[in-house]
Design a protein around this motif. Sequence first.
Motif, PDB file in Angstrom:
ATOM      1  N   ALA A 159      -3.245   5.583   5.208  1.00 44.77           N
ATOM      2  CA  ALA A 159      -3.309   4.120   5.099  1.00 44.77           C
ATOM      3  C   ALA A 159      -4.058   3.545   6.298  1.00 44.77           C
ATOM      4  CB  ALA A 159      -1.894   3.548   5.024  1.00 44.77           C
ATOM      5  N   ILE A 202       4.817   4.987   3.443  1.00 44.12           N
ATOM      6  CA  ILE A 202       3.373   4.752   3.564  1.00 44.12           C
ATOM      7  C   ILE A 202       2.675   6.078   3.851  1.00 44.12           C
ATOM      8  CG2 ILE A 202       1.570   3.491   4.825  1.00 44.12           C
ATOM      9  CD1 ILE A 202       3.609   1.336   5.469  1.00 44.12           C
ATOM     10  N   SER A 206       0.845  -1.193   0.000  1.00 43.37           N
ATOM     11  CA  SER A 206       0.000   0.000   0.000  1.00 43.37           C
ATOM     12  C   SER A 206       0.881   1.243   0.000  1.00 43.37           C
ATOM     13  CB  SER A 206      -0.951  -0.003   1.186  1.00 43.37           C
ATOM     14  OG  SER A 206      -0.215  -0.003   2.377  1.00 43.37           O
ATOM     15  N   ASP A 223       1.685  -4.727   4.879  1.00 45.47           N
ATOM     16  CA  ASP A 223       3.019  -4.367   4.379  1.00 45.47           C
ATOM     17  C   ASP A 223       4.115  -4.797   5.356  1.00 45.47           C
ATOM     18  OD1 ASP A 223       1.902  -3.284   2.151  1.00 45.47           O
ATOM     19  OD2 ASP A 223       2.494  -1.207   2.543  1.00 45.47           O
ATOM     20  N   GLN A 268      -3.809  -2.200   5.971  1.00 43.45           N
ATOM     21  CA  GLN A 268      -2.811  -2.009   4.914  1.00 43.45           C
ATOM     22  C   GLN A 268      -1.401  -1.961   5.496  1.00 43.45           C
ATOM     23  OE1 GLN A 268      -4.519   1.627   3.300  1.00 43.45           O
ATOM     24  NE2 GLN A 268      -5.204   0.556   1.456  1.00 43.45           N
TER      25      GLN A 268
END
Lengths: 201, 144
Positions: free
Chosen positions: A188, A184, A36, A196, A192
């Motif tokens: 987010a 990121i 993401s 990650d 998500q």
Amino acid sequence: MNRRLRTLALALAAGIGLALLVVTVVLPRFQPHVFSGTVIQSQTPAPTVDLITSTGERASLSDFEDQVVVIYFGYTFCPDVCPTTLSTLKKAVDKLGDASDDVQVIMVSVDPARDTPELLGEYLGFFDPRFLGMTGTEAEVAEVATVYGVFFQAEEGTVDTGYLVSHTANLMVVDREGHLKLIIPPDATSDQIASDLDYLL
Amino acid sequence: MKRYLLLTIAVVAAACSGGDALSLEDPWARPSPTGATTAAFFMTIDNPTDTDETLVSAATDACRVTELHLSAMVDGVMSMQRQENGIPVPASETVTLAPGGLHIMCIDRIADFAEGEELDITLEFVDANGDSHTEELTAVVEDR
């Protein structure tokens, strides 16, 4: 004839069932992870962060070797975005279960004038006692922010209300090998972020 | 047939003229970390009336000072913009105060923003005719 039809129907049902299983369970496992965040393909180790921690000692990024490090630039006077991001990060880290022991969240203060190590420790401890604060002199913090491409600037405030700090609100993720791997965005979700981080672990 | 037509007109007219008052839904605040002196209130403001309204100020015993703010992302940088002219809530529109956007900023919190606490706030609105009125509400503190 009737029996043959039934066999055909059964075979068809079994076929559909198997196809569904492959599509929903087997295939996703072979698909590459979709981050993401924005992936950084850095050949060199992440720039060092050498500052005073909220526990009072000096630490640098290399002290967290073999861990995934999430660096966030924020400040304790921040009313909206920082507590929202830290709360999301806490939820993300919790979703990792035992693997979260290999994740270190660090908030570098963009407001070193007000954020003492003690205050940072108190503030971050509210979210998760494992979160670490880092601060230093204005110049030290500015140097770290610059190498991470992070902008911060204290806005004009008043004596009555204090001042706010504008700052880059992305999360910087350094992988186990010490390379800056991901950026990121602040919007987010915890799912998500957890996905990650889980992949990097 | 004529009767149905009249009924339809009546229903449509009722829907268009809207309600008669602002409604303030789901007011909340995030639990404040220990050591933090600031906080933020969020809610949804629905204006079903025909008149534009503007949220001009907020007051609460929970904070020494409150200001209307917008967290805005400009070129990747998050900055807070004080809404000097208030937060407009146009006729027949709904405005949401939410994390990462519009909010009521609490400076020097006095109350304990702990999970489950209920905090009273008074909002002052001014409508398009220049008339001001206040709305009382209770925000609940919870982690979302």
